[in-house]
Design a protein around this motif. Sequence first.
Motif, mmCIF file in Angstrom:
data_model
loop_
_atom_site.group_PDB
_atom_site.id
_atom_site.type_symbol
_atom_site.label_atom_id
_atom_site.label_comp_id
_atom_site.label_asym_id
_atom_site.label_seq_id
_atom_site.Cartn_x
_atom_site.Cartn_y
_atom_site.Cartn_z
ATOM 1 N N GLU A 188 0.453 -1.478 -0.056
ATOM 2 C CA GLU A 188 -0.082 -0.324 -0.009
ATOM 3 C C GLU A 188 0.780 0.963 -0.479
ATOM 4 O OE1 GLU A 188 -3.854 -1.617 2.347
ATOM 5 O OE2 GLU A 188 -2.180 -1.249 3.549
ATOM 6 N N PRO B 205 -7.125 -6.671 -7.701
ATOM 7 C CA PRO B 205 -6.881 -5.445 -6.626
ATOM 8 C C PRO B 205 -5.533 -6.563 -5.689
ATOM 9 C CG PRO B 205 -9.528 -5.992 -6.469
ATOM 10 C CD PRO B 205 -8.450 -6.936 -7.778
ATOM 11 N N SER C 80 -5.336 -7.215 -2.866
ATOM 12 C CA SER C 80 -5.517 -8.108 -1.728
ATOM 13 C C SER C 80 -5.830 -9.385 -2.175
ATOM 14 C CB SER C 80 -6.906 -7.415 -1.028
ATOM 15 O OG SER C 80 -7.506 -7.659 -2.018
ATOM 16 N N GLN C 81 -5.913 -9.661 -3.530
ATOM 17 C CA GLN C 81 -6.534 -10.704 -4.056
ATOM 18 C C GLN C 81 -4.699 -11.171 -5.082
ATOM 19 O OE1 GLN C 81 -9.886 -11.107 -6.960
ATOM 20 N NE2 GLN C 81 -10.745 -9.309 -5.396
ATOM 21 N N LEU D 194 -1.233 -5.248 -10.359
ATOM 22 C CA LEU D 194 -1.296 -4.904 -8.948
ATOM 23 C C LEU D 194 -2.112 -3.659 -8.631
ATOM 24 C CD1 LEU D 194 0.500 -7.775 -7.334
ATOM 25 C CD2 LEU D 194 -2.243 -7.712 -8.155
ATOM 26 N N THR D 195 -3.607 -3.206 -7.759
ATOM 27 C CA THR D 195 -3.992 -2.076 -7.450
ATOM 28 C C THR D 195 -4.405 -1.842 -5.965
ATOM 29 O OG1 THR D 195 -6.022 -2.621 -7.865
ATOM 30 C CG2 THR D 195 -4.825 -1.504 -9.669
#
Length: 319
Positions: A89, A297, A299-300, A317-318
């Motif tokens: 992040e 995402p 998170s995935q 990835l975001t």
Amino acid sequence: MHAAVVRSFDAPPRFEEFPTPQPSTANEVLVDVIAVGLHPRVRSAADGTHYTSDGTLPMVPGVDAVGRTAHGELLYFVADDDAPGTMAEQAVVDRRRAITLPEGTDPIAVAAAMNPGMSSWVALRRRVAFQPGGSVLVMGATGNAGQLAVQIAKYLGASHVIGAGRDPHRLDLLKSLGADDLVGLDGDADAVAERLGRAAADVDVVIDYLWGKPTELAMPAVLKARTDRSKALNWIQIGSMAGLEITLPSYVLRAANLTIMGSGQGSVTAAGILAELPSLSEEIASGSLAVDPLPIPLSQVERAWSTPTGPGQRIVLTP
């Protein structure tokens, strides 16, 4: 913060809490990561096979990203070798390894294309004195970086670009990206060698993402077919998708004016690479280079690691 964390080289990263990195010098700044590409270079670091890996775990993978500073500045940056990776992040950016992106730039497109694009961009602009009107063979042209290499060679003035690869469906797409000739690498070895020699006999530069057996086959075939063997041929080794080693007959080096070199971390200075990034990012942002990102995402990340991609796609990835 949360990040993609590797705790075993035998398993994909997992989305976990991880200590937030902190700037430690006047050149560093903390940014919120917006988009980070899942490149082959990132995968090899995450499984411990990249030549820069020192085996230290846990680790956060990721070599570059697009992020935003607390003051709203949009940056593309390459992570410092000693810093945590960018699949998080937040990340620490060394301003000496970053460029400012204009507002309105698509961060996902930049994250998808800068790493694979800079491999051929830097090779043709920093490793050899490539001149407009020259010709280029791209070995491994059906991969993401190879497809961009075809486009970049054309953009930099190549008069003739040959794309070589195994996947016939992906090969067909290269015509629309600027390839003048296509060579399939599947089938009988002698037939493949004959096709390579006929199509690429007099190229000036080979951009090689394959190495291994395809290069063992291609190098003698191209050199034997040259009209003038004293004409310089620069063979630039960038990737090793087909093997880490080759067997090279000694006569190949005597029978032609061949220079074999690599392009990657260590063969070009960080300053040299950084100097090329603004012009490459401009072409990506303008749409001059075809880019096809697949955002997922952060998170995935476990799912992303095994998600198949189509021709020319790059997972981004975001956070």
